[in-house]
Design a protein around this motif. Structure first.
Motif, mmCIF file in Angstrom:
data_model
loop_
_atom_site.group_PDB
_atom_site.id
_atom_site.type_symbol
_atom_site.label_atom_id
_atom_site.label_comp_id
_atom_site.label_asym_id
_atom_site.label_seq_id
_atom_site.Cartn_x
_atom_site.Cartn_y
_atom_site.Cartn_z
ATOM 1 N N ARG A 66 6.601 -1.064 -27.388
ATOM 2 C CA ARG A 66 6.231 -2.455 -27.095
ATOM 3 C C ARG A 66 6.472 -2.835 -25.631
ATOM 4 O O ARG A 66 5.893 -3.809 -25.149
ATOM 5 C CB ARG A 66 6.980 -3.403 -28.029
ATOM 6 C CG ARG A 66 6.425 -3.356 -29.465
ATOM 7 C CD ARG A 66 7.445 -3.828 -30.481
ATOM 8 N NE ARG A 66 7.933 -5.149 -30.142
ATOM 9 C CZ ARG A 66 7.330 -6.278 -30.523
ATOM 10 N NH1 ARG A 66 6.257 -6.216 -31.276
ATOM 11 N NH2 ARG A 66 7.808 -7.436 -30.174
ATOM 12 N N ASN A 69 3.047 -2.353 -23.394
ATOM 13 C CA ASN A 69 2.062 -3.430 -23.153
ATOM 14 C C ASN A 69 2.727 -4.783 -22.974
ATOM 15 O O ASN A 69 2.130 -5.822 -23.244
ATOM 16 C CB ASN A 69 0.986 -3.454 -24.233
ATOM 17 C CG ASN A 69 1.531 -3.846 -25.584
ATOM 18 O OD1 ASN A 69 2.738 -3.898 -25.771
ATOM 19 N ND2 ASN A 69 0.642 -4.134 -26.513
ATOM 20 N N LEU A 71 4.948 -6.428 -24.511
ATOM 21 C CA LEU A 71 5.395 -7.297 -25.600
ATOM 22 C C LEU A 71 6.910 -7.416 -25.571
ATOM 23 O O LEU A 71 7.488 -8.331 -26.152
ATOM 24 C CB LEU A 71 4.923 -6.775 -26.960
ATOM 25 C CG LEU A 71 3.433 -6.909 -27.251
ATOM 26 C CD1 LEU A 71 3.107 -6.460 -28.655
ATOM 27 C CD2 LEU A 71 2.948 -8.335 -27.031
ATOM 28 N N ARG A 97 -2.779 -4.656 -20.317
ATOM 29 C CA ARG A 97 -3.196 -4.947 -21.699
ATOM 30 C C ARG A 97 -4.671 -4.643 -21.917
ATOM 31 O O ARG A 97 -5.102 -4.371 -23.032
ATOM 32 C CB ARG A 97 -2.889 -6.414 -22.037
ATOM 33 C CG ARG A 97 -1.400 -6.631 -22.254
ATOM 34 C CD ARG A 97 -1.063 -8.046 -22.620
ATOM 35 N NE ARG A 97 0.368 -8.177 -22.856
ATOM 36 C CZ ARG A 97 1.021 -9.321 -22.876
ATOM 37 N NH1 ARG A 97 0.369 -10.453 -22.680
ATOM 38 N NH2 ARG A 97 2.319 -9.354 -23.100
ATOM 39 N N MET A 102 -3.230 -2.056 -29.452
ATOM 40 C CA MET A 102 -2.023 -1.906 -30.271
ATOM 41 C C MET A 102 -2.309 -2.206 -31.730
ATOM 42 O O MET A 102 -3.050 -3.131 -32.061
ATOM 43 C CB MET A 102 -0.933 -2.843 -29.760
ATOM 44 C CG MET A 102 0.366 -2.703 -30.519
ATOM 45 S SD MET A 102 1.755 -2.895 -29.407
ATOM 46 C CE MET A 102 3.088 -2.301 -30.424
ATOM 47 N N PHE A 104 -0.206 -2.826 -35.377
ATOM 48 C CA PHE A 104 1.133 -3.193 -35.826
ATOM 49 C C PHE A 104 1.372 -2.777 -37.278
ATOM 50 O O PHE A 104 0.437 -2.637 -38.058
ATOM 51 C CB PHE A 104 1.317 -4.713 -35.742
ATOM 52 C CG PHE A 104 1.141 -5.281 -34.367
ATOM 53 C CD1 PHE A 104 2.240 -5.498 -33.550
ATOM 54 C CD2 PHE A 104 -0.120 -5.622 -33.890
ATOM 55 C CE1 PHE A 104 2.086 -6.040 -32.284
ATOM 56 C CE2 PHE A 104 -0.277 -6.167 -32.625
ATOM 57 C CZ PHE A 104 0.828 -6.373 -31.820
ATOM 58 N N GLN A 106 2.540 -4.700 -39.570
ATOM 59 C CA GLN A 106 2.114 -5.787 -40.471
ATOM 60 C C GLN A 106 0.667 -6.210 -40.237
ATOM 61 O O GLN A 106 0.290 -7.335 -40.566
ATOM 62 C CB GLN A 106 3.042 -6.992 -40.306
ATOM 63 C CG GLN A 106 4.488 -6.713 -40.633
ATOM 64 C CD GLN A 106 4.694 -6.310 -42.081
ATOM 65 O OE1 GLN A 106 3.851 -6.578 -42.932
ATOM 66 N NE2 GLN A 106 5.785 -5.638 -42.357
ATOM 67 N N GLU B 224 1.897 -11.987 -30.966
ATOM 68 C CA GLU B 224 1.920 -10.650 -30.369
ATOM 69 C C GLU B 224 0.548 -9.992 -30.434
ATOM 70 O O GLU B 224 0.099 -9.383 -29.460
ATOM 71 C CB GLU B 224 2.964 -9.781 -31.077
ATOM 72 C CG GLU B 224 4.371 -10.242 -30.774
ATOM 73 C CD GLU B 224 5.423 -9.425 -31.479
ATOM 74 O OE1 GLU B 224 5.079 -8.667 -32.407
ATOM 75 O OE2 GLU B 224 6.600 -9.552 -31.107
ATOM 76 N N ARG B 227 -1.604 -11.573 -27.805
ATOM 77 C CA ARG B 227 -1.250 -11.120 -26.455
ATOM 78 C C ARG B 227 -1.677 -9.683 -26.239
ATOM 79 O O ARG B 227 -2.200 -9.330 -25.165
ATOM 80 C CB ARG B 227 0.262 -11.213 -26.249
ATOM 81 C CG ARG B 227 0.711 -12.619 -26.060
ATOM 82 C CD ARG B 227 2.221 -12.692 -26.019
ATOM 83 N NE ARG B 227 2.616 -14.092 -26.021
ATOM 84 C CZ ARG B 227 3.751 -14.532 -26.491
ATOM 85 N NH1 ARG B 227 4.637 -13.690 -27.006
ATOM 86 N NH2 ARG B 227 4.025 -15.810 -26.451
ATOM 87 N N ALA B 228 -1.457 -8.844 -27.240
ATOM 88 C CA ALA B 228 -1.795 -7.430 -27.086
ATOM 89 C C ALA B 228 -3.288 -7.275 -26.820
ATOM 90 O O ALA B 228 -3.713 -6.345 -26.140
ATOM 91 C CB ALA B 228 -1.385 -6.651 -28.336
ATOM 92 N N LEU B 229 -4.092 -8.198 -27.372
ATOM 93 C CA LEU B 229 -5.535 -8.134 -27.120
ATOM 94 C C LEU B 229 -5.900 -8.684 -25.757
ATOM 95 O O LEU B 229 -7.053 -8.624 -25.347
ATOM 96 C CB LEU B 229 -6.287 -8.926 -28.201
ATOM 97 C CG LEU B 229 -6.387 -8.248 -29.559
ATOM 98 C CD1 LEU B 229 -6.843 -9.237 -30.616
ATOM 99 C CD2 LEU B 229 -7.339 -7.072 -29.503
ATOM 100 N N GLY B 230 -4.913 -9.256 -25.073
ATOM 101 C CA GLY B 230 -5.151 -9.722 -23.720
ATOM 102 C C GLY B 230 -5.485 -11.199 -23.615
ATOM 103 O O GLY B 230 -5.861 -11.663 -22.542
ATOM 104 N N ARG B 324 -2.654 -15.565 -46.514
ATOM 105 C CA ARG B 324 -1.658 -14.773 -47.222
ATOM 106 C C ARG B 324 -0.461 -15.623 -47.619
ATOM 107 O O ARG B 324 -0.034 -16.465 -46.865
ATOM 108 C CB ARG B 324 -1.151 -13.630 -46.339
ATOM 109 C CG ARG B 324 -2.052 -12.416 -46.423
ATOM 110 C CD ARG B 324 -1.612 -11.384 -45.422
ATOM 111 N NE ARG B 324 -2.010 -11.790 -44.086
ATOM 112 C CZ ARG B 324 -1.595 -11.153 -42.983
ATOM 113 N NH1 ARG B 324 -0.774 -10.159 -43.095
ATOM 114 N NH2 ARG B 324 -2.017 -11.535 -41.803
#
Ligand SMILES: Nc1ncnc2c1ncn2[C@@H]1O[C@H](COP(=O)(O)OP(=O)(O)OP(=O)(O)O)[C@@H](O)[C@H]1O
Ligand SMILES: [Mg+2]
Lengths: 262, 324
Positions: A66, A69, A71, A97, A102, A104, A106, B224, B227-230, B324
């Protein structure tokens, strides 16, 4: 309806970026308050390399990938992604990024969007791609992870394995150079683990650079170029899967393997 | 609905052990409270021409009649579908409330004479004061919530002080402070803007907490993944987090809007001619307070019902995706 056409998950051919490794991690240390989660970690991931990271719970595997990128932050050391230094500057983080996808444990699909919208949103907002192109590309990658005709469903209407494959398609839609997986099958029922691992194996076969935190040792043996074993925030041992599994040198690695392989 | 199990438990009101004692209790209470002496009781006694002159007989008769009507009503309503049951009960209860008001022996002629002014001046003022306050309060709440979740110390300090002050002081005090206090600083402010400002600030403070809690309820994995996708912070908030938080934010916000609608009557203290102010002053001239109060109350109620319906619509929209 059998799809016999060979599907390629990676659009970009291996780039002629010379010898620049995909990821370089140098003397990386991270603290949560006074607790040191990463201790002077050095790791280089070559272009096209498939890396499996394993180790006991709490050893810092998630923290390590993590940080790649952004996080997670880090206090000491240096991370270079495609030669770009990862600092806290917006431009640096954006650039990194952009190159890193990424997945995850979950899934983290966006529940208020359909499967298709999940894959399109970042293309539209980050890449500024037109609606039409974004949709085409999203459908393309959804096809590749074999989510047939589910594009207009919401995530909650899919099985866990399907959700995780959508998450992979969502990351791939951004056409990253490097894919990070943090225990992608740990939240899945046993019968769904295989479909996700198959997708990842296919991706590996097409030359994607991958760093995978997993305890799926079968996948590691079959796909990994290198296995990294972590314990208490350190890389304790690394080697090819055959070296690592048949002849682990460190006691901690042996203990871990005996627990995981029964 | 997932709140109900898939078991057909005997309906509460179809169990003799419930409805017989229930009806018995109703009968007892009616008897004890001398139902025969109420206006309804007297009307019934007269209608049937029975038991005149005997209070006990009148009580018995009226209690029996009402109990029988209730029993019959329950028996009929029980046979309807759940939807129709709901509507039937709603209408019956509303009629009872109206009947209660009706029993005040109101002068409808007076209401008819005044209602035009009440609506064109009072209702209109109430509506626009509330509507503007709702919009401004929502904006303030959004800014407040974002400030509270930010890592900017100055923004945090302002937001915390703001919610503390405006949730802590009585609204009436805030209205006076703005209307009478600001001129001390040299800013003369009219009654209507002062009222709008006070309502917006006060309800903005309450709603800041609602918005903050709504945003905080979204799991960290959503931030997260975004953010990870930018996605940039702004897009993450507006495209990923807020649409999900809305589901949680809307019900308590609807509550706040309804409360604000009625609290808008407080701005009458600085002489704004809104619904409550007019109801009070118009009634005074001919000693017809009750007429005006009841009329104003019913108008507030109708407005609240409209807000409830709007809220239900919006909730349905944001619930579209089964989460969910
Ligand atoms: N936000 C946090 N604050 C404090 N400590 C943390 C935080 N996140 C992780 N840690 C600690 O850092 C250490 C490494 O955590 P990490 O999640 O990286 O482990 P992991 O190897 O991924 O374990 P697992 O297999 O359970 O996922 C653990 O001891 C954990 O308790
Ligand atoms: Mg982990």
């Amino acid at each position: 309806m059998m799809q016999k056409k060979k599907l390629s998950l990676v659009e970009t051919a291996p780039e002629p970026m010379g010898a620049t490794p995909a990821v370089q991690i140098k003397s990386l240390s991270k603290w949560y308050g006074t607790f040191q989660a990463l201790k002077n970690v050095n790791l280089t991931i070559a272009r096209g390399e498939k890396l499996v990271i394993c180790g006991p719970s709490g050893s810092g595997k998630s923290t390590l990938i993590r940080t790649i990128n952004a996080l997670e932050s880090f206090q000491e050391g240096q991370i270079l992604v495609d030669g770009i230094e990862l600092t806290r500057k917006p431009e640096a983080v954006e650039a990194v990024r952009k190159r890193v996808g990424m997945v995850f444990q979950q899934f983290n699909l966006f529940p208020h969007l359909t499967v298709l919208e999940n894959c399109m949103l970042a293309l539209r907002l980050v890449r500024g791609v037109s609606q039409k192109v974004a949709e085409e590309r999203a459908l393309h990658y959804l096809g590749k992870v074999r989510i047939p005709d589910q594009a207009h469903k919401y995530a909650s209407q899919l099985s866990g394995g399907q959700q995780q494959r959508v998450a992979i398609a969502r990351a791939l839609s951004m056409q990253p150079d490097i894919m990070l997986f943090d225990e992608p099958t740990s939240a899945l029922d046993p019968e769904m683990v295989k479909e996700v691992l198959d997708t990842m194996t296919q991706l590996a076969g097409e030359g994607m650079t991958m760093a995978v935190v997993t305890h799926e040792m079968g996948f590691a043996r079959q796909v990994a170029d290198r296995v990294v074993f972590m314990d208490r925030g350190e890389i304790v041992e690394q080697g090819t899967p055959s070296e690592f599994f048949s002849n682990p040198k460190e006691l901690r690695a042996r203990t871990f393997l005996s627990q995981i392989l029964h | 609905m997932h709140y109900a199990d898939n078991v057909d438990y005997p309906r509460l009101l179809s169990r003799p052990s419930i409805y017989i004692p229930g009806l018995g209790l109703l009968f007892g209470v009616l008897l004890y409270t001398q139902a025969g002496a109420t206006s309804l009781g007297k009307a019934l006694v007269e209608l049937f021409g029975l038991a005149e002159g005997s209070p006990l007989a009148a009580n018995l008769l009226v209690a029996l009649l009402i109990t029988a009507v209730v029993a019959l009503n329950v028996a009929v309503v029980m046979r309807l579908s759940i939807r129709h049951q709901m509507y039937a009960v709603w209408v019956e209860l509303a009629l009872l409330v109206l009947l209660f008001f009706y029993s005040f022996d109101l002068s409808f002629e007076f209401i008819r004479r005044k209602i035009g002014f009440l609506l064109t001046q009072g209702l209109v003022t109430t509506l626009y004061v509330s509507a503007i306050s709702i919009v401004v309060a929502s904006v303030l709440a959004m800014i407040g919530a974002i400030a509270k979740l930010s890592s900017n110390g100055i923004a945090l300090g302002i937001a915390n002080f703001y919610t503390s002050l405006f949730r802590g002081l009585p609204l009436l005090m805030q209205i006076y402070m703005i209307y009478l206090g600001l001129p001390q600083l040299g800013y003369v402010i009219n009654a209507v803007p002062a009222g709008i400002l006070a309502l917006s600030l006060c309800y903005g403070a309450y709603m800041t907490e609602i918005f903050r809690a709504g945003i905080e309820s979204i799991p960290k994995g959503q931030w997260e993944a975004s953010r990870a996708l930018g996605l940039r912070p702004r897009d993450t908030l507006t495209r990923i987090i807020l649409p999900q938080a809305m589901r949680i934010i809307i019900p308590p916000t609807g509550n706040q809007f309804i409360a604000m609608l009625k609290d808008s009557s407080l701005v009458s203290v600085v002489g704004v001619w809104e619904l409550m102010y007019l109801a009070r002053t118009q009634g005074q001239t001919e000693f017809r307070h009750v007429e005006m109060m009841i009329t104003a109350s019913l108008i507030y109620w109708i407005l609240s019902i409209v807000l409830e319906l709007v809220q239900a619509r919006i909730e349905r929209r944001f619930n579209r995706a089964q989460m969910r």
